[in-house]
Design a protein around this motif. Structure first.
Motif, PDB file in Angstrom:
ATOM      1  N   TRP A  46       0.823  -1.212   0.000  1.00 15.88           N
ATOM      2  CA  TRP A  46       0.000   0.000   0.000  1.00 15.88           C
ATOM      3  C   TRP A  46       0.852   1.254   0.000  1.00 15.88           C
ATOM      4  O   TRP A  46       1.996   1.258   0.419  1.00 15.88           O
ATOM      5  N   GLY A  47       0.239   2.335  -0.434  1.00 10.11           N
ATOM      6  CA  GLY A  47       0.886   3.634  -0.416  1.00 10.11           C
ATOM      7  C   GLY A  47       0.955   4.207   0.991  1.00 10.11           C
ATOM      8  O   GLY A  47       0.456   3.638   1.966  1.00 10.11           O
ATOM      9  N   HIS A  48       1.560   5.354   1.092  1.00  8.75           N
ATOM     10  CA  HIS A  48       1.809   6.050   2.355  1.00  8.75           C
ATOM     11  C   HIS A  48       0.550   6.190   3.208  1.00  8.75           C
ATOM     12  O   HIS A  48       0.572   5.910   4.408  1.00  8.75           O
ATOM     13  N   ALA A  49      -0.540   6.605   2.634  1.00  6.88           N
ATOM     14  CA  ALA A  49      -1.770   6.878   3.393  1.00  6.88           C
ATOM     15  C   ALA A  49      -2.404   5.627   3.991  1.00  6.88           C
ATOM     16  O   ALA A  49      -3.198   5.725   4.913  1.00  6.88           O
ATOM     17  N   PHE A  50      -2.038   4.465   3.487  1.00  8.72           N
ATOM     18  CA  PHE A  50      -2.667   3.218   3.931  1.00  8.72           C
ATOM     19  C   PHE A  50      -1.682   2.285   4.634  1.00  8.72           C
ATOM     20  O   PHE A  50      -1.901   1.082   4.696  1.00  8.72           O
ATOM     21  N   SER A  51      -0.596   2.846   5.154  1.00 11.34           N
ATOM     22  CA  SER A  51       0.469   2.008   5.705  1.00 11.34           C
ATOM     23  C   SER A  51       0.945   2.514   7.056  1.00 11.34           C
ATOM     24  O   SER A  51       0.803   3.689   7.387  1.00 11.34           O
ATOM     25  N   HIS A  52       1.554   1.609   7.796  1.00 11.65           N
ATOM     26  CA  HIS A  52       2.198   1.931   9.066  1.00 11.65           C
ATOM     27  C   HIS A  52       3.635   2.355   8.766  1.00 11.65           C
ATOM     28  O   HIS A  52       4.388   1.590   8.155  1.00 11.65           O
ATOM     29  N   ILE A  53       4.015   3.551   9.181  1.00 13.12           N
ATOM     30  CA  ILE A  53       5.378   4.030   8.980  1.00 13.12           C
ATOM     31  C   ILE A  53       6.281   3.317   9.984  1.00 13.12           C
ATOM     32  O   ILE A  53       6.060   3.386  11.189  1.00 13.12           O
ATOM     33  N   GLU A  54       7.287   2.635   9.483  1.00  8.46           N
ATOM     34  CA  GLU A  54       8.166   1.854  10.355  1.00  8.46           C
ATOM     35  C   GLU A  54       9.248   2.705  11.014  1.00  8.46           C
ATOM     36  O   GLU A  54       9.659   2.427  12.134  1.00  8.46           O
ATOM     37  N   GLU A  89      -4.727 -11.962   3.407  1.00  9.68           N
ATOM     38  CA  GLU A  89      -5.441 -11.623   4.639  1.00  9.68           C
ATOM     39  C   GLU A  89      -4.561 -10.773   5.557  1.00  9.68           C
ATOM     40  O   GLU A  89      -5.023  -9.792   6.140  1.00  9.68           O
ATOM     41  N   GLU A  90      -3.294 -11.151   5.698  1.00 12.45           N
ATOM     42  CA  GLU A  90      -2.368 -10.369   6.531  1.00 12.45           C
ATOM     43  C   GLU A  90      -2.168  -8.964   5.959  1.00 12.45           C
ATOM     44  O   GLU A  90      -2.133  -7.982   6.707  1.00 12.45           O
ATOM     45  N   THR A  91      -2.031  -8.877   4.658  1.00 12.92           N
ATOM     46  CA  THR A  91      -1.826  -7.587   4.005  1.00 12.92           C
ATOM     47  C   THR A  91      -3.036  -6.678   4.202  1.00 12.92           C
ATOM     48  O   THR A  91      -2.899  -5.491   4.519  1.00 12.92           O
ATOM     49  N   LEU A  92      -4.229  -7.221   4.034  1.00  8.93           N
ATOM     50  CA  LEU A  92      -5.439  -6.429   4.237  1.00  8.93           C
ATOM     51  C   LEU A  92      -5.588  -6.016   5.698  1.00  8.93           C
ATOM     52  O   LEU A  92      -6.020  -4.893   5.994  1.00  8.93           O
ATOM     53  N   ALA A  93      -5.218  -6.892   6.625  1.00 14.20           N
ATOM     54  CA  ALA A  93      -5.289  -6.561   8.044  1.00 14.20           C
ATOM     55  C   ALA A  93      -4.305  -5.438   8.391  1.00 14.20           C
ATOM     56  O   ALA A  93      -4.634  -4.537   9.173  1.00 14.20           O
ATOM     57  N   ALA A  98      -3.507   0.261   9.859  1.00 15.75           N
ATOM     58  CA  ALA A  98      -2.912   1.568   9.578  1.00 15.75           C
ATOM     59  C   ALA A  98      -3.994   2.625   9.408  1.00 15.75           C
ATOM     60  O   ALA A  98      -3.869   3.741   9.921  1.00 15.75           O
ATOM     61  N   LEU A  99      -5.078   2.295   8.707  1.00 10.86           N
ATOM     62  CA  LEU A  99      -6.179   3.245   8.537  1.00 10.86           C
ATOM     63  C   LEU A  99      -6.816   3.590   9.876  1.00 10.86           C
ATOM     64  O   LEU A  99      -7.127   4.756  10.148  1.00 10.86           O
ATOM     65  N   GLN A 100      -7.003   2.594  10.721  1.00 11.96           N
ATOM     66  CA  GLN A 100      -7.596   2.823  12.037  1.00 11.96           C
ATOM     67  C   GLN A 100      -6.696   3.714  12.888  1.00 11.96           C
ATOM     68  O   GLN A 100      -7.171   4.640  13.556  1.00 11.96           O
ATOM     69  N   SER A 101      -5.394   3.467  12.847  1.00 11.46           N
ATOM     70  CA  SER A 101      -4.447   4.259  13.604  1.00 11.46           C
ATOM     71  C   SER A 101      -4.468   5.723  13.156  1.00 11.46           C
ATOM     72  O   SER A 101      -4.484   6.642  13.967  1.00 11.46           O
ATOM     73  N   ARG A 102      -4.501   5.948  11.851  1.00 10.71           N
ATOM     74  CA  ARG A 102      -4.546   7.325  11.329  1.00 10.71           C
ATOM     75  C   ARG A 102      -5.855   8.021  11.699  1.00 10.71           C
ATOM     76  O   ARG A 102      -5.883   9.198  12.006  1.00 10.71           O
TER      77      ARG A 102
END
Length: 108
Positions: A46-54, A89-93, A98-102
């Motif tokens: 996923w792109g920046h908006a849909f990901s957890h920044i490590e 499934e892991e990727t979608l989770a 990440a969306l929930q966190s944002r």
């Protein structure tokens, strides 16, 4: 290692950002105040908006800073691309988390 590329220093000196990937590793580099390069890295697809920044890091806006940035990106690329592939499934989770966190950050 996959193909890795960073633009020349003048790209950032002209206040341009850069976002790219190296296989599953994604990164964003943004010049700040004409003095620093701010970088963020995450695991795709996923792109920046849909990901957890490590990790976020800052480097001088100079040739030396670009060299440091490249080494940082290459280290992250090796780490992320060494991980076992995730199932759909892991990727979608991961995306949902990440969306929930944002959303929670925006609400606070």
């Amino acid at each position: 290692m996959g193909t890795f590329f960073l633009p020349v220093l003048s790209h950032f000196q002209n206040d341009n950002f850069w976002t790219a990937s190296d296989r599953r590793m994604r990164y964003l580099v943004t010049p700040k105040e004409g003095e620093r390069l701010e970088a963020q890295v995450w695991e795709g697809p996923w792109g920046h908006a849909f990901s957890h920044i490590e990790e976020e890091a800052s480097f001088p806006l100079s040739e030396e800073g670009l060299t440091q940035l490249e080494a940082w990106c290459r280290r992250w690329s090796e780490e992320i691309n060494r991980r076992p592939p995730r199932s759909l499934e892991e990727t979608l989770a991961m995306r949902e988390a990440a969306l929930q966190s944002r959303k929670e950050q925006a609400d606070s």
